[in-house]
Design a protein around this motif. Structure first.
Motif, PDB file in Angstrom:
ATOM      1  N   HIS A  14       0.859  -1.178   0.000  1.00  0.00           N
ATOM      2  CA  HIS A  14       0.000   0.000   0.000  1.00  0.00           C
ATOM      3  C   HIS A  14       0.901   1.236   0.000  1.00  0.00           C
ATOM      4  CE1 HIS A  14      -3.535  -2.509   0.751  1.00  0.00           C
ATOM      5  NE2 HIS A  14      -2.782  -3.174   1.609  1.00  0.00           N
ATOM      6  N   TRP A  15       1.130   1.802  -1.192  1.00  0.00           N
ATOM      7  CA  TRP A  15       2.177   2.795  -1.350  1.00  0.00           C
ATOM      8  C   TRP A  15       1.855   4.138  -0.722  1.00  0.00           C
ATOM      9  CZ3 TRP A  15       6.798   1.313  -2.003  1.00  0.00           C
ATOM     10  CH2 TRP A  15       7.081   0.146  -2.723  1.00  0.00           C
ATOM     11  N   LEU A  16       0.581   4.555  -0.726  1.00  0.00           N
ATOM     12  CA  LEU A  16       0.266   5.863  -0.147  1.00  0.00           C
ATOM     13  C   LEU A  16       0.622   5.929   1.334  1.00  0.00           C
ATOM     14  CD1 LEU A  16      -0.819   8.714  -0.403  1.00  0.00           C
ATOM     15  CD2 LEU A  16      -3.144   7.819  -0.047  1.00  0.00           C
ATOM     16  N   PRO A  17       0.155   4.977   2.170  1.00  0.00           N
ATOM     17  CA  PRO A  17       0.587   5.020   3.572  1.00  0.00           C
ATOM     18  C   PRO A  17       2.080   4.794   3.740  1.00  0.00           C
ATOM     19  CG  PRO A  17      -0.711   3.039   3.137  1.00  0.00           C
ATOM     20  CD  PRO A  17      -0.871   3.930   1.953  1.00  0.00           C
ATOM     21  N   MET A  18       2.691   4.003   2.822  1.00  0.00           N
ATOM     22  CA  MET A  18       4.141   3.801   2.909  1.00  0.00           C
ATOM     23  C   MET A  18       4.877   5.118   2.684  1.00  0.00           C
ATOM     24  SD  MET A  18       4.891   0.746   3.661  1.00  0.00           S
ATOM     25  CE  MET A  18       6.597   1.093   3.375  1.00  0.00           C
ATOM     26  N   ILE A  19       4.450   5.869   1.653  1.00  0.00           N
ATOM     27  CA  ILE A  19       5.086   7.161   1.368  1.00  0.00           C
ATOM     28  C   ILE A  19       4.890   8.116   2.542  1.00  0.00           C
ATOM     29  CG2 ILE A  19       4.976   9.208  -0.108  1.00  0.00           C
ATOM     30  CD1 ILE A  19       4.274   7.282  -2.423  1.00  0.00           C
ATOM     31  N   ALA A  20       3.682   8.081   3.123  1.00  0.00           N
ATOM     32  CA  ALA A  20       3.400   8.958   4.265  1.00  0.00           C
ATOM     33  C   ALA A  20       4.340   8.653   5.429  1.00  0.00           C
ATOM     34  CB  ALA A  20       1.946   8.793   4.696  1.00  0.00           C
ATOM     35  N   ALA A  21       4.467   7.369   5.756  1.00  0.00           N
ATOM     36  CA  ALA A  21       5.299   6.985   6.896  1.00  0.00           C
ATOM     37  C   ALA A  21       6.774   7.252   6.626  1.00  0.00           C
ATOM     38  CB  ALA A  21       5.072   5.508   7.226  1.00  0.00           C
ATOM     39  N   ILE A  22       7.227   6.940   5.407  1.00  0.00           N
ATOM     40  CA  ILE A  22       8.643   7.115   5.080  1.00  0.00           C
ATOM     41  C   ILE A  22       8.998   8.598   4.997  1.00  0.00           C
ATOM     42  CG2 ILE A  22      10.355   6.779   3.251  1.00  0.00           C
ATOM     43  CD1 ILE A  22       9.192   4.010   2.784  1.00  0.00           C
ATOM     44  N   SER A  23       8.080   9.429   4.467  1.00  0.00           N
ATOM     45  CA  SER A  23       8.376  10.867   4.398  1.00  0.00           C
ATOM     46  C   SER A  23       8.497  11.467   5.793  1.00  0.00           C
ATOM     47  CB  SER A  23       7.293  11.604   3.606  1.00  0.00           C
ATOM     48  OG  SER A  23       6.054  11.573   4.285  1.00  0.00           O
ATOM     49  N   SER A  24       7.648  10.998   6.709  1.00  0.00           N
ATOM     50  CA  SER A  24       7.727  11.535   8.070  1.00  0.00           C
ATOM     51  C   SER A  24       9.015  11.102   8.754  1.00  0.00           C
ATOM     52  CB  SER A  24       6.510  11.093   8.889  1.00  0.00           C
ATOM     53  OG  SER A  24       6.516   9.700   9.101  1.00  0.00           O
ATOM     54  N   ILE A  25       9.465   9.871   8.475  1.00  0.00           N
ATOM     55  CA  ILE A  25      10.687   9.403   9.118  1.00  0.00           C
ATOM     56  C   ILE A  25      11.909  10.102   8.517  1.00  0.00           C
ATOM     57  CG2 ILE A  25      11.454   7.432   7.695  1.00  0.00           C
ATOM     58  CD1 ILE A  25      10.950   7.448  11.510  1.00  0.00           C
ATOM     59  N   SER A  26      11.792  10.525   7.246  1.00  0.00           N
ATOM     60  CA  SER A  26      12.910  11.270   6.659  1.00  0.00           C
ATOM     61  C   SER A  26      13.097  12.603   7.371  1.00  0.00           C
ATOM     62  CB  SER A  26      12.674  11.501   5.166  1.00  0.00           C
ATOM     63  OG  SER A  26      11.594  12.388   4.944  1.00  0.00           O
ATOM     64  N   VAL A  27      11.985  13.161   7.880  1.00  0.00           N
ATOM     65  CA  VAL A  27      12.069  14.400   8.652  1.00  0.00           C
ATOM     66  C   VAL A  27      12.882  14.182   9.919  1.00  0.00           C
ATOM     67  CG1 VAL A  27      10.737  16.063  10.005  1.00  0.00           C
ATOM     68  CG2 VAL A  27       9.936  15.356   7.760  1.00  0.00           C
ATOM     69  N   VAL A  28      12.694  13.012  10.552  1.00  0.00           N
ATOM     70  CA  VAL A  28      13.481  12.683  11.742  1.00  0.00           C
ATOM     71  C   VAL A  28      14.963  12.712  11.404  1.00  0.00           C
ATOM     72  CG1 VAL A  28      13.974  10.919  13.468  1.00  0.00           C
ATOM     73  CG2 VAL A  28      11.622  11.290  12.725  1.00  0.00           C
ATOM     74  N   GLY A  29      15.333  12.071  10.313  1.00  0.00           N
ATOM     75  CA  GLY A  29      16.739  12.030   9.927  1.00  0.00           C
ATOM     76  C   GLY A  29      17.299  13.399   9.624  1.00  0.00           C
ATOM     77  N   ILE A  30      16.566  14.198   8.834  1.00  0.00           N
ATOM     78  CA  ILE A  30      17.041  15.533   8.473  1.00  0.00           C
ATOM     79  C   ILE A  30      17.115  16.437   9.702  1.00  0.00           C
ATOM     80  CG2 ILE A  30      16.477  17.621   7.172  1.00  0.00           C
ATOM     81  CD1 ILE A  30      15.266  15.794   5.018  1.00  0.00           C
ATOM     82  N   ALA A  31      16.079  16.365  10.545  1.00  0.00           N
ATOM     83  CA  ALA A  31      16.042  17.234  11.729  1.00  0.00           C
ATOM     84  C   ALA A  31      17.189  16.930  12.678  1.00  0.00           C
ATOM     85  CB  ALA A  31      14.706  17.076  12.449  1.00  0.00           C
ATOM     86  N   ILE A  32      17.491  15.632  12.874  1.00  0.00           N
ATOM     87  CA  ILE A  32      18.597  15.264  13.758  1.00  0.00           C
ATOM     88  C   ILE A  32      19.934  15.580  13.094  1.00  0.00           C
ATOM     89  CG2 ILE A  32      19.767  13.346  14.907  1.00  0.00           C
ATOM     90  CD1 ILE A  32      17.008  12.057  15.305  1.00  0.00           C
ATOM     91  N   GLY A  33      20.069  15.217  11.801  1.00  0.00           N
ATOM     92  CA  GLY A  33      21.323  15.439  11.088  1.00  0.00           C
ATOM     93  C   GLY A  33      21.678  16.905  10.949  1.00  0.00           C
ATOM     94  N   LEU A  34      20.664  17.771  10.761  1.00  0.00           N
ATOM     95  CA  LEU A  34      20.901  19.204  10.664  1.00  0.00           C
ATOM     96  C   LEU A  34      20.908  19.870  12.037  1.00  0.00           C
ATOM     97  CD1 LEU A  34      21.107  21.929   9.163  1.00  0.00           C
ATOM     98  CD2 LEU A  34      18.628  21.859   8.845  1.00  0.00           C
TER      99      LEU A  34
END
Length: 393
Positions: A14-34
């Motif tokens: 189910h790609w729509l919820p997958m994209i939603a979850a993965i996009s939110s987790i990318s924010v975690v990575g960017i927020a911590i990394g930056l």
């Protein structure tokens, strides 16, 4: 015919919820990394000592551990998607608050708010990903997730290097990313998993012992990743590498992390019991620490070793999460995800301490011996679980 259609439906991602979850987790990575280097540089520029900067940073780990028990109750009450959107908003508010906070003491509650939000976002994103992935492709999907998360972590420092620490610009760019990540979560809100309330309130900590092969894997990964990354430059310096060469070797570890998660995840989908893959990952981790001193005199050999070592060790997280998802579902999986992230936080606390003490006592070789201690302990646990054939491990 009907059975075939049902099987195809079960295997469909189910790609729509997958994209939603993965996009939110990318924010975690960017927020911590930056955020980590940005906030440290700003505090140093304001004249605060390294110990005070370290103390403020340590609040992040404490807040993450404290936040883990609240993820499942909040998602049960308000829904997974709405809780995630609230955490995205809270994290964005806390992050921009650093820019406007004039007093140092204000940074402590802001740091706590930021990492409370990121931790709950982390837990619910992983839960959403695990429930959206069909069992036969869970390793592949979680490999994609881990790759995106790693790219997010890498993007943070890259952004910091280009944006600098002056003015509102780095804060504003982060807010833009956060806002963009909220859009797919909002779009997929009707497909977010429902966590049914349970009468039994024994606490999420029991899942540490219910699925120990998964939770111990992430504890080891947290210890090795945090401690290894923090102290590898010191280790590299003590065995004769320049600061630049040691930094490039760290980059090789990160590159292996990014490139090997999807292939290892796909392999784990073809194995009946993912505990065998976790055991192999820990064994490679142990062997890597043994060969590090032997390869240390040749930078290229060391780089190749660390590329493979970094990618395989990082799979302790990816495959451990897939194993968790294969054993539990619903409310139990949400609570287990909270226990999983808590164990990662505990590993982040233990790793730097253990490796630092090891190097103080044994010199440069203490780096490898300390890492070997974590891998060896995990191998004993994994073998023991498989020998006794515990149903949920």
């Amino acid at each position: 015919m009907t059975a075939g259609i049902e099987t195809q439906a079960e295997e469909r991602v189910h790609w729509l919820p997958m994209i939603a979850a993965i996009s939110s987790i990318s924010v975690v990575g960017i927020a911590i990394g930056l955020g980590m280097p940005l906030l440290s540089v700003i505090l140093e520029a304001r004249g605060h000592s390294a110990s005070m900067i370290g103390l403020n940073t340590a609040v992040a780990g404490i807040a993450s551990i404290a936040a883990a028990p609240f993820a499942t109750p909040l998602a049960t009450r308000f829904g997974v998607a709405w809780t995630m959107l609230a955490m995205i908003a809270l994290g964005a508010l806390a992050f921009v608050g650093f820019y406007f906070a004039p007093a140092f003491w204000m940074w402590f509650p802001l740091r706590a708010m930021l990492h409370l939000a990121l931790t709950i976002l982390f837990i619910l994103s992983e839960f959403w990903i695990s429930t959206s992935a069909p069992p036969q492709r869970r390793g592949l999907v979680l490999g994609i997730y881990a790759t995106v998360l790693s790219l997010g972590f890498a993007a943070g420092p890259w952004l910091f290097a280009h944006l600098g620490s002056g003015g509102f610009l780095p804060f504003g760019v982060t807010i833009v990313f956060v806002t963009l990540a909220a859009i797919p979560v909002l779009a997929a809100r009707n497909e977010s998993p429902v966590i049914a309330p349970q009468e039994e309130h024994s606490g999420f900590l029991r899942y540490i012992w219910l699925v120990p092969t998964a939770t111990a894997a992430v504890l080891v990964f947290g210890a090795v990743e945090t401690g290894g990354f923090a102290l590898f430059p010191v280790y590299g310096s003590r065995i004769g590498y320049s600061e630049a060469d040691a930094a490039l070797l760290l980059t090789m570890i990160g590159l292996g992390n990014v490139l090997l998660q999807i292939p290892i995840g796909m392999v784990s989908d073809r194995v009946r019991d993912r505990r065998y893959i976790l055991l192999i990952c820990a064994t490679v981790g142990l062997l890597g620490t043994v060969f590090m001193p032997l390869f240390a005199q040749n930078w290229h050999l060391m780089a190749g070793l660390l590329f493979v070592w970094g990618g395989v060790v990082a799979a302790l997280y990816t495959v451990g999460l897939a194993h968790l998802g294969s054993q539990l579902s619903g409310h139990e999986l949400a609570s287990a995800n909270a226990a999983f992230v808590l164990c990662y936080g505990i590993g982040m606390v233990l790793g730097p301490q253990a490796i630092g003490i090891g190097m103080d006592l044994l010199g440069p070789s203490g780096f490898g011996w300390s890492l070997a201690f974590f891998f060896g302990g995990y191998m004993v646990l994994a073998v023991g679980r498989m020998i006794f054939k515990v149903s949920k491990g």
